[in-house]
Design an enzyme around this catalytic site. Structure first.
Site, mmCIF file in Angstrom:
data_model
loop_
_atom_site.group_PDB
_atom_site.id
_atom_site.type_symbol
_atom_site.label_atom_id
_atom_site.label_comp_id
_atom_site.label_asym_id
_atom_site.label_seq_id
_atom_site.Cartn_x
_atom_site.Cartn_y
_atom_site.Cartn_z
ATOM 1 N N LYS A 22 12.316 -62.657 -98.628
ATOM 2 C CA LYS A 22 11.538 -61.295 -98.302
ATOM 3 C C LYS A 22 11.840 -61.137 -96.629
ATOM 4 C CE LYS A 22 7.084 -61.004 -96.798
ATOM 5 N NZ LYS A 22 6.862 -60.491 -95.440
ATOM 6 N N ASN A 23 11.613 -61.918 -96.002
ATOM 7 C CA ASN A 23 11.647 -61.593 -94.490
ATOM 8 C C ASN A 23 13.117 -61.627 -94.002
ATOM 9 O OD1 ASN A 23 8.986 -61.514 -94.566
ATOM 10 N ND2 ASN A 23 8.658 -63.628 -93.589
ATOM 11 N N CYS A 116 0.096 -57.595 -92.904
ATOM 12 C CA CYS A 116 -1.264 -58.470 -93.288
ATOM 13 C C CYS A 116 -2.058 -58.402 -91.977
ATOM 14 C CB CYS A 116 -0.632 -59.943 -93.810
ATOM 15 S SG CYS A 116 -0.004 -59.964 -95.467
ATOM 16 N N ARG A 121 -0.807 -58.626 -83.907
ATOM 17 C CA ARG A 121 0.306 -58.394 -84.174
ATOM 18 C C ARG A 121 0.967 -57.012 -83.186
ATOM 19 N NH1 ARG A 121 1.307 -59.088 -90.351
ATOM 20 N NH2 ARG A 121 3.326 -59.721 -89.551
ATOM 21 N N ILE A 123 3.707 -55.090 -80.715
ATOM 22 C CA ILE A 123 4.960 -54.875 -80.828
ATOM 23 C C ILE A 123 5.558 -54.494 -79.425
ATOM 24 C CG2 ILE A 123 5.361 -54.043 -83.278
ATOM 25 C CD1 ILE A 123 6.178 -51.417 -82.189
ATOM 26 N N ASP A 124 4.716 -55.097 -78.377
ATOM 27 C CA ASP A 124 5.104 -54.899 -77.133
ATOM 28 C C ASP A 124 6.466 -55.523 -76.560
ATOM 29 O OD1 ASP A 124 3.776 -57.358 -77.492
ATOM 30 O OD2 ASP A 124 3.960 -57.822 -75.444
ATOM 31 N N ASP A 304 4.002 -69.172 -91.999
ATOM 32 C CA ASP A 304 3.636 -68.582 -93.453
ATOM 33 C C ASP A 304 3.239 -69.732 -94.612
ATOM 34 O OD1 ASP A 304 6.306 -66.134 -93.016
ATOM 35 O OD2 ASP A 304 4.072 -66.095 -92.155
ATOM 36 N N ARG A 396 3.872 -58.115 -103.028
ATOM 37 C CA ARG A 396 4.899 -57.807 -101.791
ATOM 38 C C ARG A 396 5.906 -58.817 -101.849
ATOM 39 N NH1 ARG A 396 1.898 -57.100 -96.620
ATOM 40 N NH2 ARG A 396 4.228 -57.055 -96.174
HETATM 41 C C1 EPZ Z 1 7.753 -62.223 -89.251
HETATM 42 O O1 EPZ Z 1 6.576 -61.557 -88.426
HETATM 43 C C2 EPZ Z 1 7.439 -62.362 -90.534
HETATM 44 N N1 EPZ Z 1 7.315 -61.070 -90.905
HETATM 45 C C3 EPZ Z 1 6.041 -63.013 -90.821
HETATM 46 O O2 EPZ Z 1 5.896 -63.368 -92.169
HETATM 47 C C4 EPZ Z 1 6.116 -64.603 -89.879
HETATM 48 O O3 EPZ Z 1 4.849 -65.084 -89.989
HETATM 49 C C5 EPZ Z 1 6.587 -64.484 -88.611
HETATM 50 O O4 EPZ Z 1 7.737 -63.463 -88.515
HETATM 51 C C6 EPZ Z 1 6.974 -65.597 -87.853
HETATM 52 O O5 EPZ Z 1 7.869 -66.262 -88.550
HETATM 53 C C7 EPZ Z 1 8.640 -60.262 -91.542
HETATM 54 O O6 EPZ Z 1 9.519 -60.876 -91.290
HETATM 55 C C8 EPZ Z 1 8.264 -59.149 -92.110
HETATM 56 P P1 EPZ Z 1 6.669 -62.208 -84.692
HETATM 57 P P2 EPZ Z 1 6.588 -60.761 -87.194
HETATM 58 O O7 EPZ Z 1 7.025 -61.013 -84.129
HETATM 59 O O8 EPZ Z 1 8.381 -60.374 -86.835
HETATM 60 C C9 EPZ Z 1 3.562 -62.024 -81.678
HETATM 61 C C10 EPZ Z 1 4.780 -63.023 -93.980
HETATM 62 O O9 EPZ Z 1 3.773 -63.386 -94.726
HETATM 63 N N2 EPZ Z 1 4.220 -60.824 -80.940
HETATM 64 O O10 EPZ Z 1 7.456 -63.754 -84.547
HETATM 65 O O11 EPZ Z 1 5.748 -59.817 -86.909
HETATM 66 C C11 EPZ Z 1 2.621 -61.716 -82.870
HETATM 67 O O12 EPZ Z 1 1.360 -60.980 -82.722
HETATM 68 C C12 EPZ Z 1 4.648 -62.432 -92.781
HETATM 69 O O13 EPZ Z 1 6.001 -63.049 -94.669
HETATM 70 C C13 EPZ Z 1 3.679 -60.314 -79.981
HETATM 71 O O14 EPZ Z 1 2.738 -60.562 -79.169
HETATM 72 O O15 EPZ Z 1 6.411 -62.277 -86.236
HETATM 73 C C14 EPZ Z 1 2.347 -63.085 -83.539
HETATM 74 O O16 EPZ Z 1 1.243 -63.678 -82.928
HETATM 75 C C15 EPZ Z 1 3.434 -62.886 -92.099
HETATM 76 N N3 EPZ Z 1 4.294 -59.214 -79.576
HETATM 77 C C16 EPZ Z 1 3.696 -63.715 -82.945
HETATM 78 O O17 EPZ Z 1 4.017 -63.057 -81.520
HETATM 79 C C17 EPZ Z 1 5.727 -58.745 -80.129
HETATM 80 O O18 EPZ Z 1 6.018 -57.541 -79.376
HETATM 81 C C18 EPZ Z 1 4.651 -63.976 -84.113
HETATM 82 O O19 EPZ Z 1 5.103 -62.597 -84.303
HETATM 83 C C19 EPZ Z 1 5.919 -59.214 -81.369
HETATM 84 C C20 EPZ Z 1 5.179 -60.552 -81.649
#
Ligand code: EPZ
Length: 416
Positions: A22-23, A116, A121, A123-124, A304, A396
């Site tokens: 999925k990811n 979720c 989460r 996106i800064d 995950d 999903r």
């Molecule tokens: C991806 O999310 C996956 N989702 C998540 O899987 C997975 O848990 C995560 O990567 C970590 O492996 C998809 O790929 C669609 P991150 P993503 O950016 O990209 C913080 C599932 O169940 N952060 O690595 O959102 C954020 O809040 C889902 O399949 C910032 O602070 O993960 C989080 O605490 C859940 N600022 C941490 O970093 C940002 O700009 C990890 O986020 C971006 C992220």
């Protein structure tokens, strides 16, 4: 509203084939918009998130053809239409359209992404990277409007190795003038999957899978072709299930290097299994040992898999702990498993699990995607019948989960 009805305590045997990740897939479809005309993506999982992304492709006037798990996309008539909230909020991955549309049109308008409820989460890091590439970012109500006169290469340091930001900035910099260096980049397999797709369309990218990725901007990208990697989280989910109720249960089609951290933890719990090429054979472990889990970025133990693994630890002899370092609130399923008879205590970002416990079937509401998978496993080891509501969240991210489990003897079905 349809629900899952699950009868517990059935021994499972047979073979489960792993689907496309999925990811990876949710990033590859937006990435296809970088191709001036056509691209092909194989092994695309048939899951709700892909259905939503295809609705967005249609809004953008993309032509596409799906043939089983193979997707052909043509962007010759692509229109840079604003992406509405009712679609962007369906999943987090809608934000990948920021990177690809900004690269192609120097403008993108998209409502806030969803995903979720497992933490803030923000996106800064994505936004900081877009700005470093020369883009201007406005937030009007709950919409992002990102524009750029010109996108130029930049050296971008990610304060956290964010998967989403790493992928989004690879997309956004693909047509930038000059060289972009992403430092402290995420190393998850999804990054390598997307980079290999971009390279197939002519992008010049090195370092994907390491913490420094270098992207040389291109003039034109086209004719991309890639295969979605096997889903390491789906594979790990069914492998843990095998350790709970398997009888020579086989899970086939995963990449071992993508799940080493999970296999290591299973070894620590005393779980025995046999791996031949891309197939594992695993049976119920009768004397589960405790262990301690700390979620980390790849190649550490994946966040995950944390919720699913707590179900195994609930059956271990003694006290285990799970420390969640990636998200602020990802223990909702543990609270629900406690209502089935679990004995898990939450303190800040640490879950302490007392086992072994006997679980009883219940009527529950799925809180998030991976929590839903944890509840399915809990239901499959519980005494009696469990009903799970809100199954859209589960569908999903797990292709054909009901059929795959039925095929190995699980008493699970969708009821109205
Ligand atoms: C991806 O999310 C996956 N989702 C998540 O899987 C997975 O848990 C995560 O990567 C970590 O492996 C998809 O790929 C669609 P991150 P993503 O950016 O990209 C913080 C599932 O169940 N952060 O690595 O959102 C954020 O809040 C889902 O399949 C910032 O602070 O993960 C989080 O605490 C859940 N600022 C941490 O970093 C940002 O700009 C990890 O986020 C971006 C992220």
């Amino acid at each position: 509203m349809s629900k899952l009805k699950i009868e517990g305590n059935n021994c499972l045997t047979g073979t489960i084939n792993v689907s496309g990740a999925k990811n990876s897939a949710v990033a590859l479809l937006p990435a296809a918009l970088l191709c001036k005309n056509s691209s092909k993506i194989y092994n695309v999982p048939k899951i709700r998130d892909i259905e939503y992304l295809i609705k967005i492709l249609k809004i953008l006037n993309c032509d596409y053809k799906i043939n089983d798990n193979a997707l052909e996309i043509n962007t010759a008539n692509l229109k840079n239409t604003p992406i509405p909230e009712e679609l962007s909020e369906q999943m987090r991955a809608s934000y990948y359209f920021m990177g690809s549309l900004l690269a192609r049109f120097k403008k993108v308008e998209i409502s806030f992404p969803g995903g979720c409820h497992i933490g803030a989460r923000p996106i800064d890091l994505h936004i900081k990277g877009f700005k470093a590439l020369g883009a201007n970012v406005e937030i009007i109500k709950n919409k992002y409007i990102i524009t750029a006169e010109k996108l130029h290469g930049a050296r971008i340091y990610l304060d956290f190795p964010s998967v989403g930001a790493t992928i989004n900035l690879m997309l956004a910099s693909s047509y930038a003038e000059g060289t972009t260096i992403i430092e402290n980049a995420a190393r998850e397999p999804e990054i390598v999957n997307v980079a290999s797709f971009l390279i197939s369309m002519g992008a010049k990218i090195t370092g994907a899978g390491t913490n420094t990725i270098i992207i040389e901007g291109s003039e034109i990208l086209d004719n991309g072709s890639t295969e979605v990697f096997p889903d390491r989280i789906e594979a790990s989910t069914y492998i843990v299930l095998g350790a709970l109720v398997g009888k020579d249960l086989k899970i086939k089609g995963f990449i071992k290097d993508h799940i080493n951290s999970v296999l290591t933890k299973l070894n620590e719990c005393g779980v025995k299994f046999k791996i031949q090429n891309d197939e594992i054979t695993i049976s119920k472990c009768k004397n589960l040992q405790t262990t301690d889990i700390k979620t980390e970025v790849f190649p550490g133990f994946p966040t995950d898999m944390q919720q699913v693994f707590t179900v195994l630890l609930a059956k271990a002899n003694g006290i285990s702990t799970v420390t969640e370092t990636i998200y602020e609130s990802r223990f909702k399923s543990a609270e629900l498993i406690n209502t089935m008879g679990g004995n898990m205590k939450i303190k800040d970002n640490v879950l302490t699990i007392h086992g072994p416990v006997e679980l009883k079937g219940k009527e529950l509401y799925i809180p998030d995607l991976r929590g839903g998978a944890a509840l399915v496993l809990a239901a499959l080891i519980a005494d009696g019948t469990t009903y799970l509501d809100n199954i859209t969240l589960l569908l999903r991210g797990y292709e054909d989960i009901v059929e795959k489990l039925q095929n190995v003897g699980a008493k699970i079905k969708i009821v109205e």
